[in-house]
Design a protein around this motif. Structure first.
Motif, short mmCIF file in Angstrom:
data_model
loop_
_atom_site.label_atom_id
_atom_site.label_comp_id
_atom_site.label_asym_id
_atom_site.label_seq_id
_atom_site.Cartn_x
_atom_site.Cartn_y
_atom_site.Cartn_z
N VAL A 212 0.86 -1.18 0.00
CA VAL A 212 0.00 0.00 0.00
C VAL A 212 0.89 1.23 0.00
O VAL A 212 1.46 1.60 1.04
CB VAL A 212 -0.92 0.02 1.24
N LEU A 244 -1.03 -1.35 -4.89
CA LEU A 244 -2.11 -0.42 -5.22
C LEU A 244 -1.56 0.76 -6.00
O LEU A 244 -0.50 1.30 -5.66
CB LEU A 244 -2.78 0.10 -3.95
N GLY A 265 -9.63 1.06 -1.30
CA GLY A 265 -8.22 0.77 -1.46
C GLY A 265 -7.82 -0.53 -0.78
O GLY A 265 -7.83 -1.60 -1.41
N VAL A 266 -7.52 -0.46 0.50
CA VAL A 266 -6.98 -1.64 1.21
C VAL A 266 -7.98 -2.79 1.23
O VAL A 266 -7.66 -3.93 0.87
CB VAL A 266 -6.57 -1.25 2.64
N GLY A 285 3.02 -1.30 3.99
CA GLY A 285 2.62 0.06 3.66
C GLY A 285 3.79 1.02 3.76
O GLY A 285 4.60 0.94 4.69
N GLY A 289 0.84 5.41 3.20
CA GLY A 289 0.23 4.12 2.93
C GLY A 289 0.37 3.18 4.12
O GLY A 289 -0.51 2.36 4.38
N LEU A 293 -2.57 1.54 6.21
CA LEU A 293 -2.57 0.10 6.45
C LEU A 293 -2.71 -0.21 7.93
O LEU A 293 -3.41 -1.14 8.31
CB LEU A 293 -1.29 -0.52 5.89
#
Length: 548
Positions: A212, A244, A265-266, A285, A289, A293
């Protein structure tokens, strides 16, 4: 009315947005408040004034050779040595004047100290042709052609500034030179694309890695080039890797929230990977990010979802009580000012965030480039990191406001108050083992702040401190000269060790931290299996969103 149906911003917001064009997004009220606090306490402190008067009269010699601006031997000759010494003495005086003034709010003192350093950095004799011996010598050698080239470069850059088009690399292209690792876009929604990288080993660990990246940067910082790709390195270690790729938001995305970034996203990526037949996965992450996460991982733990085999956080903060100098830009006045700026367009422009990061290292990122480009007539050579750095992204208004207010100002995540799905999450609920990486010279996520993760979690934490900065320390591929890292482990139930004590207890190890992480991931993985059938392919990597 705006196109999205919301009411147009009021006069105050429009005025602040216009003012922000002149101040680079900084709140004049925040600066004025800090200055008045410092000045009123200083004029009421005769002992401090006497100390400053004595310091001004004594003028002790400063060690100009430790300052890279004056490291060239030409600065030892008269009159340049006098200029350098005078500047450094003034710098020391202002540092003393803006620190240790009794009664001043520490944050206000730091803001005034920071502002004074910005002015002094601008006034350094190294920045002007008439007072820089290196520029003088170059001008003699080239009969002034360096200044002519510099003038042409300045005109080019000024025109780009007016056109709001930053200098970009013509040598490096996304999808060939940058983000080169072969892969496929296997999922897409209105916020992200999920990219799966094609395995290169006959067998892989059954637990894939989901990365992420931060939403304020393009994902390919982690797949920069064929030689500097963390994605490719993990793939070659026998892991199936997913990453991502965030959409670059525009005005239509103004109402996207942190909850949306978690859901679209996650969570969406995890759900897709699970539906592809994977029961467990490793999640990693980078930067913000990693913050996202950690929030998502805490929510998954709260809700009884145990699909994470491990969590890795790279240069990511979860406690914002000590965010370093970046915190100087975040207070109530500044956040309110940014909210008004974002209200007029629905997002925060990429160059405003980039400007704040540049001010943190103004000598390296602003003034040294001014001297090199416009006085010495040298262009910084194209390089992959420069190309990536110019490829910045925007931030949706609502999400960025939530990030600044809930994480930075209120520190809700560290205090167990941040809500996902309307219910608070706690970092102490995270049960998978955590691998946490920080970098020694990080101006964005100071390592002592990243280290506070160990205080807030109740699981095993492996903490790694590598040399380098926020990007360079993470892009520490094997074979990169001059790399070292420290590593320590905290088991669940161990007593807390302060950051300085941790640093003293762990000796540096030569080399990259990447192999250490790969071995840690392998220990937290099952035995390798045959590669599963390929997923549905929507597009070839690096996908569409990275080009926006």
């Amino acid at each position: 009315m705006r196109k999205d149906g919301n009411a147009s911003p009021g006069l105050d917001a429009q005025w602040h947005a216009a003012l922000g064009q002149l101040t680079g997004g900084l709140s004049p009220a925040a600066l004025a408040t800090a200055y008045m606090d410092w000045w009123l306490h200083l004029i009421g402190s005769p002992e401090k004034q006497a100390e400053l008067m004595k310091r001004a009269l004594d003028r002790p010699d400063a060690d100009d050779q430790t300052d890279p601006r004056f490291a060239d031997p030409a600065w030892r000759a008269y009159p340049f040595n006098v200029m350098a010494q005078g500047f450094l003495a003034a710098q020391d005086w202002w540092d003393a004047a803006t620190t240790d003034v009794h009664g001043v709010d520490p944050k206000h003192a730091n803001i005034v100290n920071f502002a004074a350093r910005q002015w002094l950095d601008m006034l350094s004799p190294a920045n002007y042709a008439a007072t820089n011996p290196q520029v003088r010598d170059r001008t003699r050698e080239e009969r002034g052609m360096n200044l002519l080239r510099g003038a042409r470069y300045w005109i080019e850059d000024f025109n780009r500034l007016l056109a709001r088009k930053p200098r970009t690399s013509h040598r490096y292209a996304v999808g060939t030179d940058l983000a080169p690792t072969p892969g496929d876009v296997v999922m897409r929604n209105k916020l992200v694309e999920l990219i799966r990288y094609r395995p290169t080993t006959a067998k892989v660990h059954p637990e894939p890695i989901l990365i992420v990246p931060a939403w304020i940067m393009k994902f390919y910082i982690l797949d920069l080039t064929a030689q500097r790709s963390l994605v490719a390195y993990l793939r070659d270690q026998g892991f199936e890797v997913f990453i991502l790729s965030w959409k670059n938001p525009d005005a239509s995305d103004a109402e996207l929230s942190i909850q949306d970034y978690i859901d679209l996203g996650v969570r969406a990526a995890v759900q897709h990977i699970k539906q592809s037949g994977h029961r467990k996965l490793h999640a990693a992450g980078y930067c913000l990010g990693g913050t996202l996460l950690s929030i998502a991982s805490a929510a998954m733990a709260r809700d009884g979802d145990d699909c994470l085999a491990s969590v890795s956080l790279l240069a990511a903060q979860v406690d914002f009580s000590e965010p370093g100098e970046l915190g100087l830009f975040i207070n109530e006045s500044q956040v309110a000012f940014l909210e008004d700026i974002m209200a007029t367009r629905g997002y925060l422009k990429a160059d405003q965030m980039a400007g704040a990061f540049q001010l943190l290292r103004s000598n390296d990122l602003i003034w040294s480039r001014v001297v090199r480009h416009y006085l010495l007539g040298e262009r910084t050579p194209d390089n992959p990191l420069l190309a990536w750095n110019a490829d910045a992204t925007r931030m949706p208004a609502r999400m960025h406001t939530e990030y600044l207010r809930q994480l930075f100002l209120k520190n809700d995540l560290a205090k167990g108050r941040f809500k996902v799905d309307g219910k608070a999450v706690a970092l102490s609920d995270i049960r998978p083992d955590i691998y946490c990486v920080a970098t020694e010279q990080d101006h964005v996520s100071p390592w002592t702040s990243v280290y506070r993760l160990a205080l807030l979690t109740d699981t095993d934490v492996t903490f790694v401190l590598t040399n380098g900065g926020h990007n360079g320390g993470i892009l520490s591929e094997p074979g990169h000269k001059g790399r070292h890292f420290r590593c320590g482990h905290k088991s669940e139930g161990d007593g807390h060790v302060t950051a300085p004590a941790w640093f003293d207890r762990h000796a540096p190890q030569d080399g990259s931290w990447w192999p250490h992480w790969a071995e840690w991931l392998k220990r937290h993985s099952s035995a390798k299996v045959k590669i599963a059938a390929p997923d549905v392919t929507l597009d070839a990597a690096p996908g569409r969103y990275v080009l926006g």
